[in-house]
Design a protein around this motif. Sequence first.
Motif, PDB file in Angstrom:
ATOM      1  N   LEU A 110       0.815  -1.216   0.000  1.00  0.00           N
ATOM      2  CA  LEU A 110       0.000   0.000   0.000  1.00  0.00           C
ATOM      3  C   LEU A 110       0.851   1.269   0.000  1.00  0.00           C
ATOM      4  N   GLY A 111       2.161   1.089  -0.074  1.00  0.00           N
ATOM      5  CA  GLY A 111       3.055   2.244  -0.076  1.00  0.00           C
ATOM      6  C   GLY A 111       3.169   2.919   1.275  1.00  0.00           C
ATOM      7  N   ILE A 112       2.937   2.176   2.342  1.00  0.00           N
ATOM      8  CA  ILE A 112       2.976   2.727   3.703  1.00  0.00           C
ATOM      9  C   ILE A 112       4.311   2.352   4.351  1.00  0.00           C
ATOM     10  N   GLU A 113       5.136   3.337   4.602  1.00  0.00           N
ATOM     11  CA  GLU A 113       6.442   3.086   5.200  1.00  0.00           C
ATOM     12  C   GLU A 113       6.358   3.022   6.722  1.00  0.00           C
ATOM     13  N   ARG A 114       5.738   4.039   7.325  1.00  0.00           N
ATOM     14  CA  ARG A 114       5.604   4.075   8.784  1.00  0.00           C
ATOM     15  C   ARG A 114       4.125   4.245   9.126  1.00  0.00           C
ATOM     16  N   PHE A 115       3.702   3.646  10.219  1.00  0.00           N
ATOM     17  CA  PHE A 115       2.281   3.659  10.536  1.00  0.00           C
ATOM     18  C   PHE A 115       2.069   3.511  12.041  1.00  0.00           C
ATOM     19  N   ALA A 116       0.937   4.025  12.495  1.00  0.00           N
ATOM     20  CA  ALA A 116       0.465   3.710  13.843  1.00  0.00           C
ATOM     21  C   ALA A 116      -0.185   2.332  13.784  1.00  0.00           C
ATOM     22  N   TYR A 117      -0.141   1.630  14.905  1.00  0.00           N
ATOM     23  CA  TYR A 117      -0.688   0.271  14.919  1.00  0.00           C
ATOM     24  C   TYR A 117      -1.486   0.056  16.204  1.00  0.00           C
ATOM     25  N   ALA A 118      -2.646  -0.597  16.063  1.00  0.00           N
ATOM     26  CA  ALA A 118      -3.440  -1.018  17.212  1.00  0.00           C
ATOM     27  C   ALA A 118      -3.945  -2.422  16.939  1.00  0.00           C
ATOM     28  N   GLY A 119      -3.873  -3.305  17.936  1.00  0.00           N
ATOM     29  CA  GLY A 119      -4.309  -4.677  17.737  1.00  0.00           C
ATOM     30  C   GLY A 119      -4.898  -5.266  18.999  1.00  0.00           C
ATOM     31  N   VAL A 120      -5.796  -6.227  18.801  1.00  0.00           N
ATOM     32  CA  VAL A 120      -6.491  -6.886  19.900  1.00  0.00           C
ATOM     33  C   VAL A 120      -5.980  -8.315  20.028  1.00  0.00           C
ATOM     34  N   SER A 121      -5.628  -8.739  21.235  1.00  0.00           N
ATOM     35  CA  SER A 121      -5.229 -10.113  21.519  1.00  0.00           C
ATOM     36  C   SER A 121      -4.080 -10.546  20.606  1.00  0.00           C
ATOM     37  N   LEU A 122      -4.301 -11.517  19.715  1.00  0.00           N
ATOM     38  CA  LEU A 122      -3.239 -11.925  18.795  1.00  0.00           C
ATOM     39  C   LEU A 122      -2.787 -10.747  17.949  1.00  0.00           C
ATOM     40  N   GLY A 123      -3.729  -9.897  17.544  1.00  0.00           N
ATOM     41  CA  GLY A 123      -3.360  -8.689  16.801  1.00  0.00           C
ATOM     42  C   GLY A 123      -2.487  -7.761  17.616  1.00  0.00           C
ATOM     43  N   GLY A 124      -2.715  -7.712  18.954  1.00  0.00           N
ATOM     44  CA  GLY A 124      -1.851  -6.921  19.821  1.00  0.00           C
ATOM     45  C   GLY A 124      -0.464  -7.516  19.946  1.00  0.00           C
ATOM     46  N   PRO A 184      10.979  -1.435  14.981  1.00  0.00           N
ATOM     47  CA  PRO A 184      10.512  -0.154  15.532  1.00  0.00           C
ATOM     48  C   PRO A 184      10.547   0.977  14.524  1.00  0.00           C
ATOM     49  N   GLU A 185      11.394   0.845  13.506  1.00  0.00           N
ATOM     50  CA  GLU A 185      11.487   1.907  12.500  1.00  0.00           C
ATOM     51  C   GLU A 185      10.218   2.031  11.661  1.00  0.00           C
ATOM     52  N   ARG A 186       9.352   1.009  11.724  1.00  0.00           N
ATOM     53  CA  ARG A 186       8.122   1.044  10.925  1.00  0.00           C
ATOM     54  C   ARG A 186       6.947   1.664  11.690  1.00  0.00           C
ATOM     55  N   LEU A 187       7.050   1.761  13.009  1.00  0.00           N
ATOM     56  CA  LEU A 187       5.911   2.217  13.810  1.00  0.00           C
ATOM     57  C   LEU A 187       6.070   3.669  14.252  1.00  0.00           C
ATOM     58  N   THR A 188       4.959   4.391  14.226  1.00  0.00           N
ATOM     59  CA  THR A 188       4.911   5.721  14.835  1.00  0.00           C
ATOM     60  C   THR A 188       4.316   5.659  16.237  1.00  0.00           C
ATOM     61  N   SER A 189       3.462   4.662  16.493  1.00  0.00           N
ATOM     62  CA  SER A 189       2.901   4.451  17.827  1.00  0.00           C
ATOM     63  C   SER A 189       2.300   3.057  17.878  1.00  0.00           C
ATOM     64  N   LEU A 190       2.008   2.592  19.098  1.00  0.00           N
ATOM     65  CA  LEU A 190       1.491   1.245  19.306  1.00  0.00           C
ATOM     66  C   LEU A 190       0.384   1.281  20.348  1.00  0.00           C
ATOM     67  N   ALA A 191      -0.719   0.585  20.063  1.00  0.00           N
ATOM     68  CA  ALA A 191      -1.787   0.378  21.043  1.00  0.00           C
ATOM     69  C   ALA A 191      -2.055  -1.123  21.142  1.00  0.00           C
ATOM     70  N   VAL A 192      -1.919  -1.666  22.329  1.00  0.00           N
ATOM     71  CA  VAL A 192      -2.101  -3.092  22.580  1.00  0.00           C
ATOM     72  C   VAL A 192      -3.370  -3.248  23.408  1.00  0.00           C
ATOM     73  N   ILE A 193      -4.378  -3.909  22.850  1.00  0.00           N
ATOM     74  CA  ILE A 193      -5.709  -3.951  23.452  1.00  0.00           C
ATOM     75  C   ILE A 193      -6.062  -5.388  23.835  1.00  0.00           C
ATOM     76  N   CYS A 194      -6.373  -5.591  25.108  1.00  0.00           N
ATOM     77  CA  CYS A 194      -6.797  -6.919  25.585  1.00  0.00           C
ATOM     78  C   CYS A 194      -5.850  -7.993  25.059  1.00  0.00           C
ATOM     79  N   SER A 195      -4.573  -7.810  25.338  1.00  0.00           N
ATOM     80  CA  SER A 195      -3.546  -8.698  24.807  1.00  0.00           C
ATOM     81  C   SER A 195      -2.504  -8.944  25.890  1.00  0.00           C
ATOM     82  N   SER A 196      -1.343  -9.468  25.499  1.00  0.00           N
ATOM     83  CA  SER A 196      -0.328  -9.822  26.484  1.00  0.00           C
ATOM     84  C   SER A 196       1.029  -9.984  25.812  1.00  0.00           C
ATOM     85  N   ALA A 197       2.081  -9.950  26.637  1.00  0.00           N
ATOM     86  CA  ALA A 197       3.425 -10.273  26.148  1.00  0.00           C
ATOM     87  C   ALA A 197       3.667 -11.771  26.179  1.00  0.00           C
TER      88      ALA A 197
END
Length: 371
Positions: A79-93, A104-117
């Motif tokens: 899609l021609g997207i170099e850097r992006f914000a990201y938000a994901g739920v569970s496995l998506g997180g 880290p060079e690809r992300l501008t920010s991160l939101a981890v929702i109902c997920s875990s390390a």
Amino acid sequence: MTLLNHHTEGPVTAPPLLLGPSLGTSYALWDEVAPELSITHRVVRWDLPGHGGSRAGLVRAGATVGDLAGLVLALADSLGIERFAYAGVSLGGAVGLHLAVHHPERLTSLAVICSSAHFNGAGPWEERAALVRREGLAGLADHADARWFTGGFTVPRLVRDHRDADPEAYAACCDALAAFDLRDRLDGITVPTLLVAGREDPATPPAHLREIADAVPGATLVELPGASHLAPAQCPQAVLTALRAHLGHKAPRGMAVRREVLGDAHVDRAQTRQTPFTARFQDFISRYAWGEIWTDPTLSRRERSMVTLTALVAHGHYDELALHVRAARRNGLTPEEIGAVLLQTAVYCGVPAANSAFATAQRVLAEEDTP
């Protein structure tokens, strides 16, 4: 290369935001949140392999979260997207955490929702993968509501997506969860990070999100009362509020004025009908018509309603006229004042135009008087 199935909405020139789903769901998980986020962002929602519209063959037994993250990066590249914000739920997180640690060079920010390390060790996921490979997904789907939501709440579309997912691809995603553990890498995450926990979430309880928040420098933790595992579906407004604050973009002033004048119901319908084709036009309306013209203090909203009614009669836009008769009432015009404006149009726009305008206004005003 075959890509993950995805849905894009919002202005092409807006900052990109990728949204990741939970295991067993499709990008429909974000249906109540993504349209509002697309006012300020180019939102890309994607499906896991074998879920929604994504091909099952994109992932195989023994898959890792890193494999899924690679598919997300391939989608962004396409899609021609170099850097992006990201938000994901569970496995998506978990995919988002992997990206933050390894790319880290690809992300501008991160939101981890109902997920875990980590997801409570390999054993339960290995057992689930074996069960699904042996018996399919029908049994798990029958109990999805209990794992995903608090009592009495459901989203039939998501339960159906769970039932329709490809068992082998689902099992491969279980393999990825079984092998996932980034607890010893969390202190190296440098992108701005938001953690959102559902206080009633049995799968990834708040303690899992607190563990991430305590380890990631500068991270913010938000706990949602009454929310279970699929918070964007069950508590969309709370998730939306948290994401807007995290992303640093409030809804534009124009959108607030548009809602005040036209009403939430109309604006919500317009946003729901928004497509990638119409997104830039919707953004234009909010920013220009409502953010610059209707906010200009030179004329009051009452006066702007009178001008707008006249212009719509002059050009014969009677569907739009009905909308703005309601808006005129909301802006304080009485039925008598609306009638006086339309009578004026009979002189300057013509009697046939005024005749149609009176019929439209009479219908709208009668609807408002009906209890």
